[in-house]
Design a protein around this motif. Structure first.
Motif, PDB file in Angstrom:
ATOM      1  N   HIS A  81       0.851  -1.195   0.000  1.00  0.00           N
ATOM      2  CA  HIS A  81       0.000   0.000   0.000  1.00  0.00           C
ATOM      3  C   HIS A  81       0.882   1.238   0.000  1.00  0.00           C
ATOM      4  N   VAL A  82       0.642   2.127  -0.965  1.00  0.00           N
ATOM      5  CA  VAL A  82       1.368   3.391  -1.033  1.00  0.00           C
ATOM      6  C   VAL A  82       0.606   4.422  -0.210  1.00  0.00           C
ATOM      7  N   THR A  83       1.300   5.097   0.684  1.00  0.00           N
ATOM      8  CA  THR A  83       0.632   6.065   1.560  1.00  0.00           C
ATOM      9  C   THR A  83       0.743   7.499   1.070  1.00  0.00           C
ATOM     10  N   SER A  84       1.821   7.819   0.346  1.00  0.00           N
ATOM     11  CA  SER A  84       1.966   9.204  -0.110  1.00  0.00           C
ATOM     12  C   SER A  84       2.963   9.291  -1.255  1.00  0.00           C
ATOM     13  N   ILE A  85       2.868  10.408  -1.974  1.00  0.00           N
ATOM     14  CA  ILE A  85       3.782  10.713  -3.081  1.00  0.00           C
ATOM     15  C   ILE A  85       4.435  12.050  -2.787  1.00  0.00           C
ATOM     16  N   ASN A  86       5.761  12.065  -2.841  1.00  0.00           N
ATOM     17  CA  ASN A  86       6.520  13.304  -2.684  1.00  0.00           C
ATOM     18  C   ASN A  86       6.971  13.723  -4.075  1.00  0.00           C
ATOM     19  N   ARG A  87       6.229  14.643  -4.674  1.00  0.00           N
ATOM     20  CA  ARG A  87       6.510  15.032  -6.056  1.00  0.00           C
ATOM     21  C   ARG A  87       7.849  15.747  -6.188  1.00  0.00           C
ATOM     22  N   GLU A  88       8.176  16.589  -5.228  1.00  0.00           N
ATOM     23  CA  GLU A  88       9.416  17.362  -5.311  1.00  0.00           C
ATOM     24  C   GLU A  88      10.631  16.447  -5.264  1.00  0.00           C
ATOM     25  N   ALA A  89      10.581  15.434  -4.408  1.00  0.00           N
ATOM     26  CA  ALA A  89      11.712  14.516  -4.273  1.00  0.00           C
ATOM     27  C   ALA A  89      11.618  13.336  -5.236  1.00  0.00           C
ATOM     28  N   HIS A  90      10.520  13.207  -5.956  1.00  0.00           N
ATOM     29  CA  HIS A  90      10.295  12.077  -6.856  1.00  0.00           C
ATOM     30  C   HIS A  90      10.404  10.744  -6.100  1.00  0.00           C
ATOM     31  N   ARG A  91       9.657  10.657  -4.997  1.00  0.00           N
ATOM     32  CA  ARG A  91       9.668   9.440  -4.193  1.00  0.00           C
ATOM     33  C   ARG A  91       8.252   9.117  -3.748  1.00  0.00           C
ATOM     34  N   ILE A  92       8.025   7.836  -3.536  1.00  0.00           N
ATOM     35  CA  ILE A  92       6.771   7.404  -2.938  1.00  0.00           C
ATOM     36  C   ILE A  92       7.081   6.694  -1.632  1.00  0.00           C
ATOM     37  N   ALA A 246      -7.156   9.236  -3.973  1.00  0.00           N
ATOM     38  CA  ALA A 246      -6.593   9.723  -2.712  1.00  0.00           C
ATOM     39  C   ALA A 246      -5.114  10.096  -2.834  1.00  0.00           C
ATOM     40  N   LEU A 247      -4.329   9.244  -3.470  1.00  0.00           N
ATOM     41  CA  LEU A 247      -2.896   9.540  -3.610  1.00  0.00           C
ATOM     42  C   LEU A 247      -2.670  10.787  -4.441  1.00  0.00           C
ATOM     43  N   ALA A 248      -3.401  10.880  -5.551  1.00  0.00           N
ATOM     44  CA  ALA A 248      -3.249  12.037  -6.435  1.00  0.00           C
ATOM     45  C   ALA A 248      -3.676  13.320  -5.729  1.00  0.00           C
ATOM     46  N   GLU A 249      -4.791  13.236  -5.036  1.00  0.00           N
ATOM     47  CA  GLU A 249      -5.298  14.400  -4.314  1.00  0.00           C
ATOM     48  C   GLU A 249      -4.327  14.794  -3.204  1.00  0.00           C
ATOM     49  N   GLY A 250      -3.764  13.788  -2.531  1.00  0.00           N
ATOM     50  CA  GLY A 250      -2.864  14.052  -1.423  1.00  0.00           C
ATOM     51  C   GLY A 250      -1.589  14.761  -1.819  1.00  0.00           C
ATOM     52  N   ILE A 255      -7.722  17.318  -9.935  1.00  0.00           N
ATOM     53  CA  ILE A 255      -8.771  16.299  -9.922  1.00  0.00           C
ATOM     54  C   ILE A 255      -9.996  16.842 -10.653  1.00  0.00           C
ATOM     55  N   GLU A 256     -10.548  16.056 -11.542  1.00  0.00           N
ATOM     56  CA  GLU A 256     -11.793  16.404 -12.231  1.00  0.00           C
ATOM     57  C   GLU A 256     -12.453  15.114 -12.701  1.00  0.00           C
ATOM     58  N   ASN A 257     -13.416  14.634 -11.957  1.00  0.00           N
ATOM     59  CA  ASN A 257     -14.037  13.330 -12.230  1.00  0.00           C
ATOM     60  C   ASN A 257     -12.963  12.269 -12.342  1.00  0.00           C
ATOM     61  N   GLY A 258     -12.106  12.205 -11.357  1.00  0.00           N
ATOM     62  CA  GLY A 258     -10.946  11.327 -11.401  1.00  0.00           C
ATOM     63  C   GLY A 258      -9.674  12.161 -11.476  1.00  0.00           C
ATOM     64  N   ILE A 259      -8.564  11.518 -11.668  1.00  0.00           N
ATOM     65  CA  ILE A 259      -7.292  12.226 -11.811  1.00  0.00           C
ATOM     66  C   ILE A 259      -7.282  12.897 -13.178  1.00  0.00           C
TER      67      ILE A 259
END
Length: 410
Positions: A81-92, A246-250, A255-259
Motif C-alpha cells: 500500500h502506497v501512503t503518499s507521493i513526494n513530487r518534489e523529491a520524486h519518491r513514494i 486519494a494519492l493524487a489528491e494528497g 482532480i476532475e471526475n478522477g485524476i
C-alpha cells in the motif's frame, strides 16, 4: 533506496499492460509494479462471468505470473500500500516504511465499488464485486433455490444476475432509475436485455429506491420506498464505481471526475501519468470533451499508451471507446459513446435476433454503434473504423442490410 526508474501504482489491467509495454519498447531501467492484492496481475472480466459459473474451483486468469515477471525483470510489490507521493523529491512512501524513487510515475489505481448509503447498508452484509476474492465470496452464495437480490442494472449487476439464474438461484434485480443500462446503451437494446432476463426468470423492480436494510439471522430484509419488503439470502451491489484519487489528491494533482490528465495521459505534474478507471481525459473524437471510462479495453489501451508517453512518445490518446457484455447466449457491444450520437439513431435491417444501431452526431458524422445478438462483433469492428474516420454516410445506406460495411471504408 533504489535508483530512479519507472514506478507503477496499481497492478490491474492498466498497470500490468504499462509494465509490459515499457519492456516491449526497449526500456532497460528498473520497473516496479505495486499492487494491493496478494496476487500477480490478473484479468477482471472473468470475475462476473466464468469465475462465478465454473463447476470446478476457479483460478485467476493471470496476465503476469511469476515466470513472466522474472523474464521481463519487473519487480512486483504485491500486498503493498502506497501512503503518499513526494513530487518534489520524486519518491513514494509505502505503508511498511520503504521509499522508492521514480523517474516517471504511473497512477493506475483504478476504482472502488460505489457503496450503498442508507440506513443499515453498513451492517447488511452486502457484497460487492471488484477482486477475485470478491468473486469467490459471491460464488459461494450462488446455490440452487437461494434468493439473490442484486442492486443495480448496469453491466456488472446484469452479468451476475445471468450467472445466478444459470446456477439455479431465484433472482430479483432492483434498479432505482427508469430503466436498466442507462449509461451508454440505447433504450431499445436495454429492452432486449431486460426481456431476455425476464425470460430466464429474473424479477425486476425498476424505478423504486431502497429506504432501509436490516439483517435478521443471515436473511437480508430490504425495505423499499414504495412500502414493499424484499427478503433474500444474499445481497449483491453493483451501482457503479468511484475513482481512486486519494494519492493524487494528497500530493496536489488536479482532480476532475478522477485524476485529471491531458490528451497524452500526463497529469498536472509532467512526470506523473494516469491511466484506466482512475483518470479523466479529453477525447478528441468528441471535441475534446472530458470523459472517464470504466472498461477493460480502455484500461488496457491507456496503460500501453501511457507507457509509450512515459518514454517520450508524446502522442495523444485517440482510441475509440468500446464496451461489451455477455449475458446468457447474448453478446452486447458498443463502439463509441452513444450519448454523443443522439441526433439521429439509425436501426440497421438485420436478422430477427440481431438489433444493430448507428448513432449520428448533429453534423452527420458517425459517433457510435451499438448492437446485440449473434455475430455482431465483425460489424461493430467495422463501425469502429468508420467512427475513427469521422465518416458521414447517408442514413439510408447505413440502414440497409444490403450495404456491406466494409465497402464504406474504401
Amino acid at each position: 533506496m533504489t535508483q530512479p526508474g519507472m514506478v507503477i501504482i496499481g497492478a490491474g489491467e492498466a498497470g500490468a499492460n504499462a509494465a509490459m509495454e515499457l519492456r516491449n519498447q526497449g526500456y532497460e531501467g528498473s520497473i516496479t509494479l505495486i499492487g494491493k492484492e496478494n496476487r500477480t496481475p490478473y484479468e477482471r472480466p472473468p470475475l462476473s462471468k466464468s469465475v462465478l459459473l465454473e463447476e470446478e474451483t476457479p483460478a485467476p486468469t493471470f496476465m503476469l505470473d511469476e515466470a513472466k515477471l522474472a523474464e521481463l525483470t519487473i519487480q512486483l510489490l504485491s500486498d503493498s500500500h502506497v501512503t503518499s507521493i513526494n513530487r518534489e523529491a520524486h519518491r513514494i512512501l509505502l505503508a511498511d516504511g520503504r521509499e522508492l524513487a521514480y523517474a516517471k510515475l504511473l497512477l493506475a489505481t483504478g476504482a472502488s465499488p460505489r457503496k450503498l448509503n442508507m440506513e443499515g447498508s453498513d451492517t447488511s452484509g452486502a457484497m460487492y464485486l471488484r477482486t477475485f476474492s470478491d468473486a469467490l465470496a459471491i460464488r459461494s452464495q450462488l446455490h440452487p433455490g437461494k434468493h439473490i437480490v442484486i442492486v443495480g442494472g448496469g453491466f456488472i449487476g446484469l452479468e451476475v444476475a445471468a450467472i445466478a439464474r444459470e446456477r439455479g438461484c431465484d433472482v430479483t434485480l432492483l434498479e432505482v432509475g427508469p430503466r436498466i443500462l442507462t449509461r451508454g446503451v440505447p433504450e431499445e437494446i436495454a429492452n432486449v436485455v431486460e426481456a431476455r432476463h425476464r425470460e430466464a426468470g429474473v424479477t425486476f423492480k425498476i424505478g423504486t429506491a431502497i429506504s432501509r436494510i436490516t439483517n435478521a439471522n443471515g436473511t437480508q430484509i430490504i425495505e423499499m420506498a414504495d412500502g414493499e419488503t424484499v427478503r433474500c439470502d444474499a445481497l449483491i451491489i453493483g451501482i457503479g464505481a468511484v475513482p481512486e484519487i486519494a494519492l493524487a489528491e494528497g500530493c496536489g494533482l488536479e482532480i476532475e471526475n478522477g485524476i485529471r490528465t491531458n490528451e497524452k495521459l500526463a497529469t498536472s505534474d509532467p512526470d506523473i501519468f494516469a491511466a484506466g478507471d482512475c483518470c479523466s481525459f479529453p477525447l478528441a473524437l468528441y471535441g475534446g470533451t472530458r470523459v472517464r471510462l470504466e472498461s477493460w479495453r480502455n484500461a488496457q489501451d491507456q496503460g500501453i499508451h501511457a507507457a509509450q508517453n512515459m518514454l517520450g512518445a508524446d502522442a495523444p490518446y485517440e482510441a475509440i471507446p468500446w464496451f461489451w457484455s455477455d449475458q446468457y447466449d447474448e453478446s452486447l457491444q458498443v463502439a463509441g459513446l452513444v450519448d454523443f450520437g443522439s441526433a439521429n439513431k439509425i436501426k440497421r435491417e438485420s436478422a430477427d435476433n440481431v438489433h444493430f444501431f448507428f448513432h449520428l452526431a448533429e453534423d452527420g458524422t458517425l459517433a457510435a454503434a451499438s448492437g446485440i445478438g449473434p455475430g455482431i462483433a465483425k460489424d461493430i469492428r467495422l463501425a469502429e473504423m468508420l467512427i475513427e474516420r469521422k465518416a458521414v454516410i447517408d442514413p439510408a445506406v447505413l440502414a440497409s442490410a444490403s450495404t456491406k460495411l466494409k465497402s464504406l471504408l474504401k
